[in-house]
Design a protein around this motif. Structure first.
Motif, PDB file in Angstrom:
ATOM      1  N   LEU A  89      30.979  46.602  26.104  1.00 21.40           N
ATOM      2  CA  LEU A  89      31.051  45.409  25.265  1.00 21.40           C
ATOM      3  C   LEU A  89      31.153  44.186  26.155  1.00 21.40           C
ATOM      4  N   TYR A  90      30.710  43.049  25.625  1.00 27.79           N
ATOM      5  CA  TYR A  90      30.736  41.793  26.372  1.00 27.79           C
ATOM      6  C   TYR A  90      31.621  40.798  25.630  1.00 27.79           C
ATOM      7  N   ALA A  91      32.523  40.178  26.368  1.00 25.48           N
ATOM      8  CA  ALA A  91      33.401  39.149  25.802  1.00 25.48           C
ATOM      9  C   ALA A  91      33.039  37.802  26.421  1.00 25.48           C
ATOM     10  N   PHE A  92      32.890  36.811  25.576  1.00 25.68           N
ATOM     11  CA  PHE A  92      32.559  35.442  25.998  1.00 25.68           C
ATOM     12  C   PHE A  92      33.777  34.564  25.762  1.00 25.68           C
ATOM     13  N   VAL A  93      34.205  33.848  26.781  1.00 25.29           N
ATOM     14  CA  VAL A  93      35.420  33.042  26.682  1.00 25.29           C
ATOM     15  C   VAL A  93      35.121  31.608  27.105  1.00 25.29           C
ATOM     16  N   HIS A 169      39.413  28.585  37.388  1.00 33.74           N
ATOM     17  CA  HIS A 169      40.335  28.614  36.246  1.00 33.74           C
ATOM     18  C   HIS A 169      39.957  29.708  35.252  1.00 33.74           C
ATOM     19  N   VAL A 170      38.674  29.775  34.901  1.00 33.94           N
ATOM     20  CA  VAL A 170      38.272  30.788  33.928  1.00 33.94           C
ATOM     21  C   VAL A 170      38.287  32.180  34.560  1.00 33.94           C
ATOM     22  N   GLU A 171      38.013  32.274  35.861  1.00 32.01           N
ATOM     23  CA  GLU A 171      38.105  33.573  36.535  1.00 32.01           C
ATOM     24  C   GLU A 171      39.542  34.082  36.518  1.00 32.01           C
ATOM     25  N   ARG A 172      40.483  33.173  36.730  1.00 33.29           N
ATOM     26  CA  ARG A 172      41.889  33.584  36.668  1.00 33.29           C
ATOM     27  C   ARG A 172      42.281  33.975  35.257  1.00 33.29           C
ATOM     28  N   LEU A 173      41.759  33.271  34.261  1.00 30.49           N
ATOM     29  CA  LEU A 173      42.043  33.633  32.875  1.00 30.49           C
ATOM     30  C   LEU A 173      41.569  35.051  32.593  1.00 30.49           C
ATOM     31  N   ILE A 174      40.362  35.384  33.039  1.00 28.74           N
ATOM     32  CA  ILE A 174      39.849  36.736  32.813  1.00 28.74           C
ATOM     33  C   ILE A 174      40.742  37.762  33.512  1.00 28.74           C
ATOM     34  N   GLY A 175      41.203  37.437  34.718  1.00 27.60           N
ATOM     35  CA  GLY A 175      42.132  38.326  35.395  1.00 27.60           C
ATOM     36  C   GLY A 175      43.422  38.511  34.615  1.00 27.60           C
ATOM     37  N   SER A 176      43.937  37.432  34.026  1.00 25.06           N
ATOM     38  CA  SER A 176      45.159  37.530  33.214  1.00 25.06           C
ATOM     39  C   SER A 176      44.919  38.388  31.975  1.00 25.06           C
ATOM     40  N   ILE A 177      43.762  38.230  31.349  1.00 28.67           N
ATOM     41  CA  ILE A 177      43.448  39.040  30.169  1.00 28.67           C
ATOM     42  C   ILE A 177      43.442  40.520  30.527  1.00 28.67           C
ATOM     43  N   ASP A 183      44.280  46.168  30.452  1.00 29.02           N
ATOM     44  CA  ASP A 183      44.675  47.301  31.285  1.00 29.02           C
ATOM     45  C   ASP A 183      45.705  48.191  30.606  1.00 29.02           C
ATOM     46  N   HIS A 184      46.258  47.747  29.482  1.00 30.42           N
ATOM     47  CA  HIS A 184      47.296  48.502  28.778  1.00 30.42           C
ATOM     48  C   HIS A 184      46.854  48.873  27.361  1.00 30.42           C
ATOM     49  N   GLN A 185      45.570  48.743  27.080  1.00 28.86           N
ATOM     50  CA  GLN A 185      45.063  48.991  25.735  1.00 28.86           C
ATOM     51  C   GLN A 185      43.889  49.967  25.786  1.00 28.86           C
ATOM     52  N   LEU A 186      43.784  50.825  24.782  1.00 29.18           N
ATOM     53  CA  LEU A 186      42.579  51.637  24.572  1.00 29.18           C
ATOM     54  C   LEU A 186      41.736  50.944  23.508  1.00 29.18           C
ATOM     55  N   ILE A 187      40.524  50.572  23.866  1.00 32.25           N
ATOM     56  CA  ILE A 187      39.644  49.843  22.959  1.00 32.25           C
ATOM     57  C   ILE A 187      38.733  50.834  22.250  1.00 32.25           C
ATOM     58  N   TRP A 188      38.734  50.782  20.924  1.00 29.74           N
ATOM     59  CA  TRP A 188      37.979  51.753  20.136  1.00 29.74           C
ATOM     60  C   TRP A 188      36.548  51.294  19.875  1.00 29.74           C
ATOM     61  N   ASN A 189      36.387  50.026  19.518  1.00 25.84           N
ATOM     62  CA  ASN A 189      35.043  49.544  19.182  1.00 25.84           C
ATOM     63  C   ASN A 189      35.027  48.022  19.267  1.00 25.84           C
ATOM     64  N   GLU A 190      33.918  47.436  18.865  1.00 28.35           N
ATOM     65  CA  GLU A 190      33.743  45.987  18.953  1.00 28.35           C
ATOM     66  C   GLU A 190      34.768  45.243  18.105  1.00 28.35           C
ATOM     67  N   ALA A 191      34.991  45.702  16.872  1.00 26.86           N
ATOM     68  CA  ALA A 191      35.953  45.014  15.997  1.00 26.86           C
ATOM     69  C   ALA A 191      37.366  45.082  16.572  1.00 26.86           C
ATOM     70  N   ARG A 198      41.671  38.137  20.278  1.00 25.01           N
ATOM     71  CA  ARG A 198      42.121  36.983  19.503  1.00 25.01           C
ATOM     72  C   ARG A 198      43.642  36.951  19.408  1.00 25.01           C
ATOM     73  N   ALA A 199      44.272  38.128  19.311  1.00 18.71           N
ATOM     74  CA  ALA A 199      45.735  38.166  19.309  1.00 18.71           C
ATOM     75  C   ALA A 199      46.279  37.704  20.654  1.00 18.71           C
ATOM     76  N   TYR A 200      45.638  38.121  21.745  1.00 19.61           N
ATOM     77  CA  TYR A 200      46.090  37.674  23.061  1.00 19.61           C
ATOM     78  C   TYR A 200      45.853  36.176  23.232  1.00 19.61           C
ATOM     79  N   ALA A 201      44.723  35.664  22.720  1.00 19.44           N
ATOM     80  CA  ALA A 201      44.441  34.229  22.828  1.00 19.44           C
ATOM     81  C   ALA A 201      45.500  33.411  22.097  1.00 19.44           C
ATOM     82  N   ASP A 202      45.938  33.877  20.929  1.00 18.11           N
ATOM     83  CA  ASP A 202      47.007  33.178  20.203  1.00 18.11           C
ATOM     84  C   ASP A 202      48.299  33.174  21.018  1.00 18.11           C
ATOM     85  N   TYR A 203      48.624  34.315  21.605  1.00 17.35           N
ATOM     86  CA  TYR A 203      49.823  34.390  22.452  1.00 17.35           C
ATOM     87  C   TYR A 203      49.688  33.486  23.669  1.00 17.35           C
TER      88      TYR A 203
END
Length: 242
Positions: A89-93, A169-177, A183-191, A198-203
Motif C-alpha cells: 500500500l502507498y501512503a501520501f502525506v 521534515h517530512v522524512e522525519r515525519l515518516i520515520g516517526s510514523i 512498527d507496532h501494528q499489523l495492517i490488514w488492508n487499505e481501510a 488518521r488516528a495517528y495524525a490526530d494524535y
C-alpha cells in the motif's frame, strides 16, 4: 516613567542590553522607540552610543530566514506499507512546515499523478495553499500533479536527486510514523491502514509534544494544571493522552 541616561544604560543587565542592541534589522530610532514603550526615557543619542557598529546592509542568519518562511512552505512524500497478506500500500502525506502539522494523509493501492493531484486539492482547500511545495523527484509526480501545483499558485520546488535530507521534515515525519505507529501494528488492508494513519495524525497534531515547538503540539495544547489526572488510550493504548 523611568528616566535613564548613559550611565544607567551601561548598568543594564548584559543579556538584556545585548538582546536589545544586537537586533540586526533595528536602528537607533527603532530601539529608542521600544525603550519609550517600555517606560524608559532617554535620548536617542544614548542608544546610538551603545549600539554595536554595523558594516554594510543588515543580514539575518539562514536559520532566522527559514523560520520566517516556514508558514509558507509545505512538503509532500509517499511511503509504502505492507499488509499482513504482503500487499503493498502507498501512503501520501502532506506536512506544513510552520507548525509541523500533518495537513493531509491518504492511502491507495496504486498511486498515479492524477490521484496525487486530487489529494493536493483536498489538502489545500479554500485558498489555503502554501507558497512553496517541497517534494522529491519520484516519477509519480508527473505532469498532472505539476499542472495542479501551478493551478493552485504554488511554487514547485523538487529537491535534488538522491538527497532526502533536503526534504528532511517530512522524512522525519515518516520515520516517526513508522517508529511510533506502524512498527507496532499489523495492517490488514487499505481501510485499516487509513484508519490507523488518521488516528495517528490526530494524535500527532493535537497531543504529541514537539521539541521544535517548545514541547507544544502542532495545534496547540493548553496547560491543565488543575483537576484529576486521567489517561485516555490512543491507538489501542500504544499512546496515551493525560
Amino acid at each position: 516613567m523611568k528616566v535613564i541616561d548613559s550611565k544607567s544604560l551601561s548598568g543594564m543587565r548584559a543579556e538584556n542590553r545585548f538582546a536589545l542592541f544586537l537586533i540586526p534589522l533595528w536602528g537607533a530610532p527603532r530601539i529608542h522607540g521600544e525603550l519609550l514603550k517600555l517606560g524608559f526615557r532617554c535620548a536617542q543619542s544614548s542608544v546610538s552610543k551603545y549600539m554595536v557598529p554595523r558594516c554594510g546592509r543588515p543580514v539575518l542568519g539562514w536559520s532566522a530566514f527559514l523560520r520566517g518562511q516556514a508558514d509558507a512552505i509545505a512538503a509532500v512524500d509517499l511511503f509504502t506499507v505492507r499488509t499482513i497478506g504482503l500487499q503493498r500500500l502507498y501512503a501520501f502525506v502532506v506536512l506544513g512546515h510552520g507548525r509541523r502539522r500533518i495537513l493531509h494523509i491518504e492511502v491507495t493501492t496504486g498511486p498515479t499523478a492524477l490521484w496525487l493531484a486530487g489529494q493536493l486539492t483536498e489538502a489545500f482547500p479554500w485558498d489555503s495553499a502554501p507558497k512553496i511545495l517541497l517534494r522529491d523527484n519520484d516519477g509519480l509526480f508527473g505532469w498532472a500533479f505539476r499542472r495542479r501545483i501551478k493551478a493552485l499558485g504554488i511554487r514547485d520546488h523538487p529537491v535534488r536527486p538522491r538527497s532526502p535530507w533536503m526534504n528532511g521534515h517530512v522524512e522525519r515525519l515518516i520515520g516517526s510514523i513508522r517508529r511510533e505507529c506502524l512498527d507496532h501494528q499489523l495492517i490488514w488492508n487499505e481501510a485499516h491502514l487509513r484508519h490507523v494513519l488518521r488516528a495517528y495524525a490526530d494524535y500527532y497534531n493535537q497531543d504529541r509534544p514537539h521539541l521544535a515547538l517548545a514541547k507544544d503540539s502542532p495545534e496547540g495544547r493548553a496547560v491543565e494544571a488543575e483537576g484529576e489526572v486521567i489517561s485516555r488510550p490512543i491507538l489501542g493504548g500504544l499512546h496515551r493522552r493525560y
